[in-house]
Design a protein around this motif. Sequence first.
Motif, mmCIF file in Angstrom:
data_model
loop_
_atom_site.group_PDB
_atom_site.id
_atom_site.type_symbol
_atom_site.label_atom_id
_atom_site.label_comp_id
_atom_site.label_asym_id
_atom_site.label_seq_id
_atom_site.Cartn_x
_atom_site.Cartn_y
_atom_site.Cartn_z
ATOM 1 N N ARG A 1 -4.206 0.912 -1.867
ATOM 2 C CA ARG A 1 -5.067 -0.029 -1.013
ATOM 3 C C ARG A 1 -5.969 -0.885 -1.855
ATOM 4 N NH1 ARG A 1 -8.021 2.514 2.170
ATOM 5 N NH2 ARG A 1 -7.412 4.619 2.225
ATOM 6 N N PRO B 1 3.048 -9.009 -0.538
ATOM 7 C CA PRO B 1 3.246 -8.035 -1.068
ATOM 8 C C PRO B 1 4.567 -7.354 -1.156
ATOM 9 C CG PRO B 1 1.993 -8.045 1.203
ATOM 10 C CD PRO B 1 2.703 -9.249 0.978
ATOM 11 N N GLN B 2 4.610 -6.383 -2.234
ATOM 12 C CA GLN B 2 6.213 -5.919 -2.814
ATOM 13 C C GLN B 2 6.093 -4.673 -3.010
ATOM 14 O OE1 GLN B 2 8.700 -7.789 -2.545
ATOM 15 N NE2 GLN B 2 7.873 -9.978 -2.395
ATOM 16 N N TYR C 1 -3.719 -3.438 -3.465
ATOM 17 C CA TYR C 1 -3.463 -4.415 -2.385
ATOM 18 C C TYR C 1 -4.509 -5.579 -2.134
ATOM 19 C CZ TYR C 1 -2.402 -6.351 2.419
ATOM 20 O OH TYR C 1 -2.017 -7.215 3.627
ATOM 21 N N ILE D 1 -3.459 -9.084 -2.970
ATOM 22 C CA ILE D 1 -2.912 -9.853 -1.889
ATOM 23 C C ILE D 1 -4.248 -10.354 -1.179
ATOM 24 C CG2 ILE D 1 -1.622 -9.756 0.391
ATOM 25 C CD1 ILE D 1 0.119 -9.464 -2.219
ATOM 26 N N GLN E 1 0.736 -1.049 -0.104
ATOM 27 C CA GLN E 1 -0.076 -0.026 0.004
ATOM 28 C C GLN E 1 0.765 1.240 0.116
ATOM 29 O OE1 GLN E 1 -1.128 -1.953 3.299
ATOM 30 N NE2 GLN E 1 -3.279 -1.907 2.830
#
Lengths: 288, 451
Positions: free
Chosen positions: B422, B242-243, B425, B429, B191
């Motif tokens: 967000r 998450p990257q 994400y 994810i 995020q």
Amino acid sequence: MSSVLIKNESRLGLKLVAPAVGIIGLLVIYPILFNIYLSFFDVQLNGTKTFVGMENYTDLLGNPRYYHSIGVSVIYLIGTVIGTTVLGLAAAILMNQEFRFRNLARGLILLPYFAPVISVVFGWQFIFDPVNGIYNHVVVDVLHLTDTRENLIGNPDSALFVVIVFDIWKHFPIAYLLFLAKLQSVPKDLYEAAAIDGQNAWGRFWHVTLPELRFVIATVVLLRVIWNLNRFEDVYLLAPNVETLPIFTYYQAFAGIVDQGVAAAISVIQLLVLVGLIWLYVRKVLKW
Amino acid sequence: MKSKTSLFVAGTMLVNGLLISQLTHAAKVEFWTAQTQTDRLQNIELLASTFEALNDGVTVKVVAVDENEMATQMAAAVAAGTTPQLIEVNSEIIMALGEEGIVDTKTHQGVIKDIGKSRFHKGALTTLASPSGEYYGLPYHGFIQGIWYRKDWFDEKGLAAPNTWENIETAAKELTDKANNQYGILIGTKQDSYTEQVFTQLALSNNASEFDAKGNLVFNSPATLETIKYYKELSKYNPPGPQNWRARDYYLQGKMGMFFYSTYIMDDLALAEVAKGSLSSANFKELSGGTFDPELVKNTAFAPIITHKSAASYGTLSGLVALKTKSAENTKATKDFIEFMYDPASYITFLHMAPGGMNPMLKGIAEDPAYLEDPNGVFKLYGADKMKQIVSGFDDIRSFSVVEGKTFPASGAIFAKSVIPRMIYSVTIEGKDPQAALDDAEAEMKAIMGE
């Protein structure tokens, strides 16, 4: 003593107490009151305040992320408080036994607590790095336990548990320290008497150690609840996607445009909840 | 005694009067720069001193102001009547200041006329243009983002350069080998702003946008939805979890085929080469067999423009902004100073503060032999052709906040609240449905805009 003298003494007493009262008022009471006041306003950075009544509160209570963060906080609190207390107690009982290099071991246990959060967090991130970390290397390449690499810290399903384990590891030494201090003052003859009564090790723990430690355990639990309900840095640095209440507050209030009114509203609610919890705990559990 | 005092006072007044008249005729350029690092400031001070030496009676005062503080500081300065003559800051703030009516667009027009409009990269100039075609600022330097990729791997597998959606997806799939800890691509899924940067470029290439030219929120569109779905698809070839941009290290380690990054990566890639020169295994036996790939710089290629429904590059640029001033001398000196800053010698000195990160906005500079001779030798490794290709991205540079030369401040607030990251994400994810995530993001955008 004459009444003049009594009056003078009480006046002197007031004068002596006044600075402390003033400082507490200025540094504790005033910010709390100002915070409550702010929570009813839309506050802009240049200082402009617009009265919005209960809007900050209603916005907040209508936000599903807020309830989600409360849920996350509860799991985090239960996990970390139980974890640190149990591990701290186990370590304290172990370290209360006589063995070689006991002093060295006692010191080493404190290390996680002394280490700066930021360096430890980076250490953990390296360990759990999905591509280069030692955890995945051991699990996937060496032991062949799974075929796929996992990002335990990043994956939302596991991140909360990593954060809990991290907190337990980082903060159990303080519980251990308090328990050990108390354990050392437990009279030996209590254990001897219990042994004579036919109690085994478990019985001695249950009937002697626990009752003796009761108030220390209660204090540790109380402190841990207060600390962890407000804990920000460990969680945010390690896994910013674990939205406990303080992290949620940060995202709402300080990320991007500062939303001071909403932040004030959140902290007012948090303060009320914390005060309520502690009151309940002190009255019902500690029976003070 | 009394007469002596009068004489002294009269003398002082005379001297002061002369000095003051001298001062009023001397021109002043107060230059606020967003470059706050000491070494960069020294560099800018050097340029200012050179200009002072070449222009009698002109004083240039350099003031460093943090980029995040620039808007507030400017507001305070305007209120206090101490506005600087010139500032250097990013395009979003430039457009906001332009709307406040404090920018000296005439000076900008004059500079563009003197230098030649065609010498500026078109997209860069458009970014700073007002709806009525005036220029709120002059583009000075900027970074662009694109896909950096392993040219050697692409050649080996016969893959086409990753400049279209299809090519990117094919290559990402082809180059991913999770069993061997190798990944096809790096796109942002955390995020943070990197995620927004990557998403923006893909969205723009699909003609998706946040606002239409009238300022209506048009984010919730089939084009955005399609981009989100495509993004989710690409994220399968990301390293696990998450990257963000830090995962670029996997590329440097030879474990990744492509990654989105700005031109600020250039010296990282090249300095590794420099480091290798001094720390070769010939001198340090224990270093041989390490993971460092000395050929990486040569084997890396760059695709700055991605085409799907239209060609899009993404970048951020900083510009010089002359501010309105009452003194004609100061205005003249400011214009002269700006033109001095565009002079190849001083321009190149400035850009060399961050080779690759700060790229020229004038055509021709990137091919200038002096430009290619940066102190760290970064550009030598890339060569003139590659540099020319990189800066060509500025012809098509676009962003969400500027639509047809008009800036929408709400876009900044949306950016600041990480609404788009967000959303990404939650889809990539947390596995949220793309349309549901898009609806939520739109609702949040509306809340931010106070609708």
